[in-house]
Scaffold this motif. Sequence first.
Motif, PDB file in Angstrom:
ATOM      1  N   GLY A   1       0.778  -1.228   0.000  1.00 17.70           N
ATOM      2  CA  GLY A   1       0.000   0.000   0.000  1.00 17.70           C
ATOM      3  C   GLY A   1       0.810   1.278   0.000  1.00 17.70           C
ATOM      4  N   ALA A   2       2.128   1.183  -0.200  1.00 14.49           N
ATOM      5  CA  ALA A   2       2.961   2.378  -0.203  1.00 14.49           C
ATOM      6  C   ALA A   2       2.694   3.199  -1.462  1.00 14.49           C
ATOM      7  CB  ALA A   2       4.435   1.989  -0.137  1.00 14.49           C
ATOM      8  N   SER A   3       2.650   4.508  -1.300  1.00 10.07           N
ATOM      9  CA  SER A   3       2.479   5.401  -2.449  1.00 10.07           C
ATOM     10  C   SER A   3       3.798   5.529  -3.203  1.00 10.07           C
ATOM     11  CB  SER A   3       2.014   6.781  -1.974  1.00 10.07           C
ATOM     12  OG  SER A   3       3.026   7.398  -1.179  1.00 10.07           O
ATOM     13  N   TRP A   4       3.713   6.050  -4.439  1.00  7.80           N
ATOM     14  CA  TRP A   4       4.948   6.254  -5.211  1.00  7.80           C
ATOM     15  C   TRP A   4       5.858   7.265  -4.532  1.00  7.80           C
ATOM     16  CZ3 TRP A   4       6.567   2.763  -8.156  1.00  7.80           C
ATOM     17  CH2 TRP A   4       5.739   2.039  -9.012  1.00  7.80           C
ATOM     18  N   TRP A   5       5.279   8.269  -3.897  1.00  4.89           N
ATOM     19  CA  TRP A   5       6.092   9.250  -3.185  1.00  4.89           C
ATOM     20  C   TRP A   5       6.830   8.592  -2.020  1.00  4.89           C
ATOM     21  CZ3 TRP A   5       8.772  13.378  -3.246  1.00  4.89           C
ATOM     22  CH2 TRP A   5       9.095  14.058  -2.075  1.00  4.89           C
ATOM     23  N   PHE A   6       6.157   7.673  -1.312  1.00  6.80           N
ATOM     24  CA  PHE A   6       6.800   6.943  -0.213  1.00  6.80           C
ATOM     25  C   PHE A   6       7.922   6.063  -0.755  1.00  6.80           C
ATOM     26  CE2 PHE A   6       7.355   3.318   2.566  1.00  6.80           C
ATOM     27  CZ  PHE A   6       7.373   3.886   3.832  1.00  6.80           C
ATOM     28  N   VAL A   7       7.673   5.396  -1.879  1.00  9.00           N
ATOM     29  CA  VAL A   7       8.701   4.542  -2.475  1.00  9.00           C
ATOM     30  C   VAL A   7       9.923   5.365  -2.859  1.00  9.00           C
ATOM     31  CG1 VAL A   7       9.249   3.085  -4.468  1.00  9.00           C
ATOM     32  CG2 VAL A   7       7.060   2.826  -3.286  1.00  9.00           C
ATOM     33  N   TYR A   8       9.695   6.524  -3.460  1.00 10.03           N
ATOM     34  CA  TYR A   8      10.809   7.396  -3.857  1.00 10.03           C
ATOM     35  C   TYR A   8      11.580   7.895  -2.646  1.00 10.03           C
ATOM     36  CZ  TYR A   8      13.056  11.815  -5.143  1.00 10.03           C
ATOM     37  OH  TYR A   8      13.957  12.843  -5.282  1.00 10.03           O
ATOM     38  N   ARG A   9      10.848   8.392  -1.647  1.00  7.90           N
ATOM     39  CA  ARG A   9      11.483   9.078  -0.524  1.00  7.90           C
ATOM     40  C   ARG A   9      12.099   8.116   0.491  1.00  7.90           C
ATOM     41  NH1 ARG A   9       9.325  10.974   4.366  1.00  7.90           N
ATOM     42  NH2 ARG A   9       7.296  10.181   3.704  1.00  7.90           N
ATOM     43  N   ARG A  10      11.453   6.991   0.728  1.00 11.21           N
ATOM     44  CA  ARG A  10      11.897   6.119   1.813  1.00 11.21           C
ATOM     45  C   ARG A  10      12.615   4.860   1.361  1.00 11.21           C
ATOM     46  NH1 ARG A  10       9.394   7.320   6.646  1.00 11.21           N
ATOM     47  NH2 ARG A  10      10.992   5.905   7.462  1.00 11.21           N
ATOM     48  N   ILE A  11      12.538   4.515   0.072  1.00 14.53           N
ATOM     49  CA  ILE A  11      13.167   3.278  -0.405  1.00 14.53           C
ATOM     50  C   ILE A  11      14.236   3.575  -1.457  1.00 14.53           C
ATOM     51  CG2 ILE A  11      12.781   1.074  -1.564  1.00 14.53           C
ATOM     52  CD1 ILE A  11       9.974   1.045  -0.358  1.00 14.53           C
ATOM     53  N   VAL A  12      13.837   4.260  -2.522  1.00 12.55           N
ATOM     54  CA  VAL A  12      14.757   4.465  -3.644  1.00 12.55           C
ATOM     55  C   VAL A  12      15.894   5.410  -3.281  1.00 12.55           C
ATOM     56  CG1 VAL A  12      14.956   5.368  -5.992  1.00 12.55           C
ATOM     57  CG2 VAL A  12      13.030   3.902  -5.379  1.00 12.55           C
ATOM     58  N   MET A  13      15.581   6.577  -2.759  1.00 15.27           N
ATOM     59  CA  MET A  13      16.628   7.563  -2.483  1.00 15.27           C
ATOM     60  C   MET A  13      17.616   7.120  -1.398  1.00 15.27           C
ATOM     61  SD  MET A  13      16.361   9.737  -4.773  1.00 15.27           S
ATOM     62  CE  MET A  13      17.494  11.014  -4.228  1.00 15.27           C
ATOM     63  N   PRO A  14      17.169   6.483  -0.304  1.00 15.80           N
ATOM     64  CA  PRO A  14      18.174   6.000   0.673  1.00 15.80           C
ATOM     65  C   PRO A  14      19.150   4.976   0.097  1.00 15.80           C
ATOM     66  CG  PRO A  14      16.009   6.101   1.697  1.00 15.80           C
ATOM     67  CD  PRO A  14      15.797   6.347   0.239  1.00 15.80           C
ATOM     68  N   LEU A  15      18.758   4.271  -0.960  1.00 18.40           N
ATOM     69  CA  LEU A  15      19.641   3.299  -1.599  1.00 18.40           C
ATOM     70  C   LEU A  15      20.528   3.925  -2.676  1.00 18.40           C
ATOM     71  CD1 LEU A  15      17.152   0.318  -2.079  1.00 18.40           C
ATOM     72  CD2 LEU A  15      18.929   0.530  -0.342  1.00 18.40           C
ATOM     73  N   SER A  16      20.355   5.217  -2.934  1.00 13.73           N
ATOM     74  CA  SER A  16      20.994   5.853  -4.084  1.00 13.73           C
ATOM     75  C   SER A  16      22.169   6.749  -3.714  1.00 13.73           C
ATOM     76  CB  SER A  16      19.949   6.681  -4.860  1.00 13.73           C
ATOM     77  OG  SER A  16      18.864   5.876  -5.258  1.00 13.73           O
ATOM     78  N   GLY A  17      22.796   6.477  -2.579  1.00 16.57           N
ATOM     79  CA  GLY A  17      23.928   7.297  -2.151  1.00 16.57           C
ATOM     80  C   GLY A  17      25.038   7.416  -3.183  1.00 16.57           C
ATOM     81  N   PRO A  18      25.483   6.313  -3.793  1.00 13.23           N
ATOM     82  CA  PRO A  18      26.576   6.427  -4.775  1.00 13.23           C
ATOM     83  C   PRO A  18      26.259   7.327  -5.960  1.00 13.23           C
ATOM     84  CG  PRO A  18      26.340   4.160  -4.058  1.00 13.23           C
ATOM     85  CD  PRO A  18      25.171   4.900  -3.491  1.00 13.23           C
ATOM     86  N   VAL A  19      25.065   7.191  -6.534  1.00 14.64           N
ATOM     87  CA  VAL A  19      24.731   8.017  -7.707  1.00 14.64           C
ATOM     88  C   VAL A  19      24.468   9.460  -7.287  1.00 14.64           C
ATOM     89  CG1 VAL A  19      22.230   7.559  -7.680  1.00 14.64           C
ATOM     90  CG2 VAL A  19      23.389   8.100  -9.832  1.00 14.64           C
ATOM     91  N   ILE A  20      23.954   9.669  -6.088  1.00 13.56           N
ATOM     92  CA  ILE A  20      23.770  11.036  -5.597  1.00 13.56           C
ATOM     93  C   ILE A  20      25.125  11.723  -5.464  1.00 13.56           C
ATOM     94  CG2 ILE A  20      23.085  12.406  -3.587  1.00 13.56           C
ATOM     95  CD1 ILE A  20      20.792  10.446  -3.165  1.00 13.56           C
ATOM     96  N   ALA A  21      26.100  11.012  -4.872  1.00 14.20           N
ATOM     97  CA  ALA A  21      27.436  11.588  -4.711  1.00 14.20           C
ATOM     98  C   ALA A  21      28.077  11.867  -6.071  1.00 14.20           C
ATOM     99  CB  ALA A  21      28.311  10.646  -3.892  1.00 14.20           C
ATOM    100  N   THR A  22      27.931  10.941  -7.012  1.00 18.51           N
ATOM    101  CA  THR A  22      28.518  11.122  -8.343  1.00 18.51           C
ATOM    102  C   THR A  22      27.913  12.326  -9.058  1.00 18.51           C
ATOM    103  OG1 THR A  22      28.911   8.735  -8.521  1.00 18.51           O
ATOM    104  CG2 THR A  22      28.941  10.011 -10.556  1.00 18.51           C
ATOM    105  N   ALA A  23      26.576  12.386  -9.084  1.00 17.92           N
ATOM    106  CA  ALA A  23      25.906  13.508  -9.755  1.00 17.92           C
ATOM    107  C   ALA A  23      26.229  14.832  -9.069  1.00 17.92           C
ATOM    108  CB  ALA A  23      24.393  13.282  -9.771  1.00 17.92           C
ATOM    109  N   ALA A  24      26.318  14.812  -7.738  1.00 14.20           N
ATOM    110  CA  ALA A  24      26.605  16.047  -7.002  1.00 14.20           C
ATOM    111  C   ALA A  24      28.011  16.554  -7.304  1.00 14.20           C
ATOM    112  CB  ALA A  24      26.430  15.812  -5.505  1.00 14.20           C
ATOM    113  N   ILE A  25      28.985  15.648  -7.368  1.00 15.14           N
ATOM    114  CA  ILE A  25      30.364  16.062  -7.654  1.00 15.14           C
ATOM    115  C   ILE A  25      30.469  16.636  -9.068  1.00 15.14           C
ATOM    116  CG2 ILE A  25      32.706  15.180  -8.066  1.00 15.14           C
ATOM    117  CD1 ILE A  25      32.278  13.277  -5.722  1.00 15.14           C
TER     118      ILE A  25
END
Length: 293
Positions: A193-217
């Motif tokens: 029953g999770a919404s797409w916003w919940f999936v993005y905010r609580r599941i996908v983004m916490p797992l995306s540290g490497p790509v966040i760091a790469t894109a940020a640099i």
Amino acid sequence: MAAVSAENRGLRLAARYAVLVLVAIIFVFPLLFMAMSSLKPDQQLLADTDSLRAFLPVGDISFDNYVAAFERAPIGVFVFNSVLVTGITVVLTIIVCSLAAFAFVFLHWTGRGIIFSILLATLIIPYETIFIPLLLMASQLPWIGTQGLEIGWLNTYRVQIIPFIADGLSIFLFVQFFKDLPRELIEASRVEGASWWFVYRRIVMPLSGPVIATAAILKFLFMYNQYLWPLMVVQAEEIRPVMVGLGYFTDQLNVPWGEVMAYLTVITIPVLAFYLSLQRVFIASVASTGVKG
């Protein structure tokens, strides 16, 4: 045989570390030369360039070049402007591009393949080719500010930030990373029953540290080193970034090399601090984002 194998592994490891140390020295030496030169008067700086003394804090060492450089130009204002513009752009880029990539990967809608192909095609277009149309647009765009409706974005922070928030490379990096995330985890969350916003905010983004760091640099380096676009849209000294400020600084007659090195050292500090902080985040994310079956 085991002893020979262990010895070979030890030799390979030693050779690998030797290569890494050599590469590190190659990258560190210019920074060390710049920092040491900024502490020396011009005569000593030039005399030391033909020896290892150029990399050592020896001779007449002082912070006079820094004092003179800050008196010659408002370096602190330039650095603040670049850090502010770059920081805001990096944060907004991560949010906007990750949301776009999430829509491309996890949501099903008509035409997403065509739009993604068009987005990838923009990667071959140099930014310099669109600067003139952007300049004409920025000079005519309205903006509602504290003083009401204003026409034109020139000589503002927003003209240095908004045109560079969304870019095809960052979206592409997030798309490729999101495709490798376990679909079972997303599907299980949706079944619960999770919404797409919940999936993005609580599941996908916490797992995306490497790509966040790469894109940020990548975005940080691009924005912090911006020269042509700020040169075209910013004339006011109080919002001038460091690279345009460097041109203004060196255009003055008879600027001592020590002061130039002091300026370069000061503007390099935010880059090193940002890179080292994100490197730690990258390593921590790689170590902590594994998903076990």
